[in-house]
Design an enzyme around this catalytic site. Sequence first.
Site, short mmCIF file in Angstrom:
data_model
loop_
_atom_site.label_atom_id
_atom_site.label_comp_id
_atom_site.label_asym_id
_atom_site.label_seq_id
_atom_site.Cartn_x
_atom_site.Cartn_y
_atom_site.Cartn_z
N ARG A 178 10.15 -35.85 76.57
CA ARG A 178 10.25 -35.93 75.12
C ARG A 178 8.84 -35.96 74.53
O ARG A 178 8.05 -36.83 74.85
CB ARG A 178 11.01 -37.19 74.70
CG ARG A 178 12.44 -37.21 75.20
CD ARG A 178 13.14 -38.45 74.70
NE ARG A 178 14.46 -38.58 75.30
CZ ARG A 178 15.25 -39.64 75.14
NH1 ARG A 178 14.82 -40.66 74.41
NH2 ARG A 178 16.43 -39.69 75.70
N ARG B 197 25.76 -45.72 97.50
CA ARG B 197 24.63 -46.64 97.51
C ARG B 197 25.11 -47.95 96.92
O ARG B 197 25.97 -47.98 96.03
CB ARG B 197 23.46 -46.10 96.68
CG ARG B 197 22.78 -44.90 97.29
CD ARG B 197 22.08 -45.22 98.60
NE ARG B 197 20.89 -46.07 98.38
CZ ARG B 197 20.17 -46.58 99.37
NH1 ARG B 197 20.53 -46.40 100.63
NH2 ARG B 197 19.11 -47.32 99.10
N ARG C 17 14.07 -52.77 89.96
CA ARG C 17 13.82 -53.22 88.59
C ARG C 17 14.13 -54.70 88.44
O ARG C 17 14.79 -55.30 89.30
CB ARG C 17 14.62 -52.40 87.58
CG ARG C 17 16.14 -52.51 87.71
CD ARG C 17 16.82 -51.63 86.67
NE ARG C 17 18.27 -51.75 86.73
CZ ARG C 17 19.10 -51.17 85.87
NH1 ARG C 17 18.62 -50.42 84.89
NH2 ARG C 17 20.41 -51.33 85.98
N TYR D 73 30.27 -41.05 89.04
CA TYR D 73 29.61 -42.03 88.20
C TYR D 73 30.10 -41.86 86.77
O TYR D 73 30.12 -40.75 86.24
CB TYR D 73 28.10 -41.90 88.25
CG TYR D 73 27.40 -42.92 87.39
CD1 TYR D 73 27.24 -44.22 87.84
CD2 TYR D 73 26.97 -42.60 86.12
CE1 TYR D 73 26.64 -45.19 87.05
CE2 TYR D 73 26.37 -43.55 85.31
CZ TYR D 73 26.20 -44.84 85.79
OH TYR D 73 25.63 -45.79 85.00
N GLU E 234 16.78 -56.27 91.32
CA GLU E 234 17.77 -55.37 91.92
C GLU E 234 17.17 -54.65 93.13
O GLU E 234 16.09 -54.06 93.03
CB GLU E 234 18.25 -54.34 90.89
CG GLU E 234 18.94 -54.97 89.70
CD GLU E 234 19.56 -53.95 88.76
OE1 GLU E 234 19.59 -52.74 89.12
OE2 GLU E 234 20.01 -54.34 87.66
N ASP F 129 29.70 -43.38 82.74
CA ASP F 129 29.23 -44.29 81.71
C ASP F 129 30.45 -44.95 81.08
O ASP F 129 31.57 -44.43 81.15
CB ASP F 129 28.43 -43.53 80.65
CG ASP F 129 27.04 -43.14 81.13
OD1 ASP F 129 26.47 -43.91 81.93
OD2 ASP F 129 26.53 -42.07 80.73
N ARG G 47 17.76 -32.58 86.10
CA ARG G 47 16.85 -32.53 84.95
C ARG G 47 16.12 -33.87 84.83
O ARG G 47 16.65 -34.91 85.20
CB ARG G 47 17.60 -32.21 83.66
CG ARG G 47 18.73 -33.18 83.36
CD ARG G 47 19.59 -32.67 82.21
NE ARG G 47 18.87 -32.62 80.95
CZ ARG G 47 18.84 -33.62 80.08
NH1 ARG G 47 19.48 -34.75 80.34
NH2 ARG G 47 18.19 -33.50 78.95
#
Length: 365
Positions: A175, A246, A277, A345, A297, A347, A171
């Site tokens: 917004r 990665r 970034r 991964y 990065e 959070d 996805r």
Amino acid sequence: MKYDYLIVGAGLFGAVFAYEASKAGRKCVVIDKRPHIAGNIYTEDNDGIKVHKYGAHIFHTSDKKIWDYVNQFSEFNNYINSPVAVYNDELYNLPFNMNTFSKMWGIKTPDEAKRIIEEQISGSGIGEPQNLEEQALKLVGRDVYEKLVKGYTQKQWGRECKELPAFIIKRLPLRFTYDNNYFNDRYQGIPVEGYTAIVEKMLKGSEVMLSTDYFDARDSIDASKVIYTGMIDEYYGYKFGVLEYRSVRFETERLETGNYQGNAVVNYTSADVPYTRIIEHKHFEFGTQPFTIISREYSSEWEKGSEPYYPINNEKNNQLYEKYKKLSEEDNNIIFGGRLGQYKYYDMDKVIDAALGLCRLENIF
């Protein structure tokens, strides 16, 4: 000394478990091959600027219990993550919102933006997406994809978007409001003392050994059980093969200017810019120092000996991980946790929740 737990890795998962276990009277020793605690959330003070040594970490959660839990270790500021993206000479807000669309097409209303995106999606003629490019085009249309998704994604994964599987982008949120808050979570911020201070408090009740490799030290530490947050395939000597990741390389420098880019996080989405970034660390804490510290990065392919960051959860790697997971379930003396141990991964709020879940399984509470 006989320990109840040998915890391998002084990152957030290991630190939460160590805190709860030691608080409950269990004897814990925490080891880490790095010369510092806190794993990838390690923050290093540089003349008053807390540098996120291994990339930006913004705490966010919708779980009030987790928010209250982490706030017992530090007060959090009111930082809101609102990154911007640079494409050639153009500047866009992220996530994709009405500020993005207004800049891109010169429109003002959600209906105008929806109409353009829908026209581009229907005009692509894509049925079932066969690769990441087709998946992205079907989600956001040609303009958003070309300027804000394509180049960044290619740098992040080191491959052309047409060569990447569609499932990587399940996805891409659109917004249709003028809201630059990247996260939808109710609670968000940066610890005012830095993440290292949080982990330091968590580890106070445990013995900590840094610059210590598990494979060198395991025979000399007597523990009833091991909590292992390192790479699960490395633990088993890559018996079934090597899991893919990665990696990220950071170039950090101090600049004698008070404000380099005006924002904590600026993504560079053009493929011809080598880094993904730039982080300007002082903006996480609204710093007013007359100098600044930035980190560029660079995404890269992971190789043995380098630091693994993002698991590549394609079908091949997931099947390989399941083999290691099954092997680990046959050993009652070791539990794998965290990003590397569980090959997923996480959070930060989910890391804490998983560690507390393990505490419940271990009857720590």
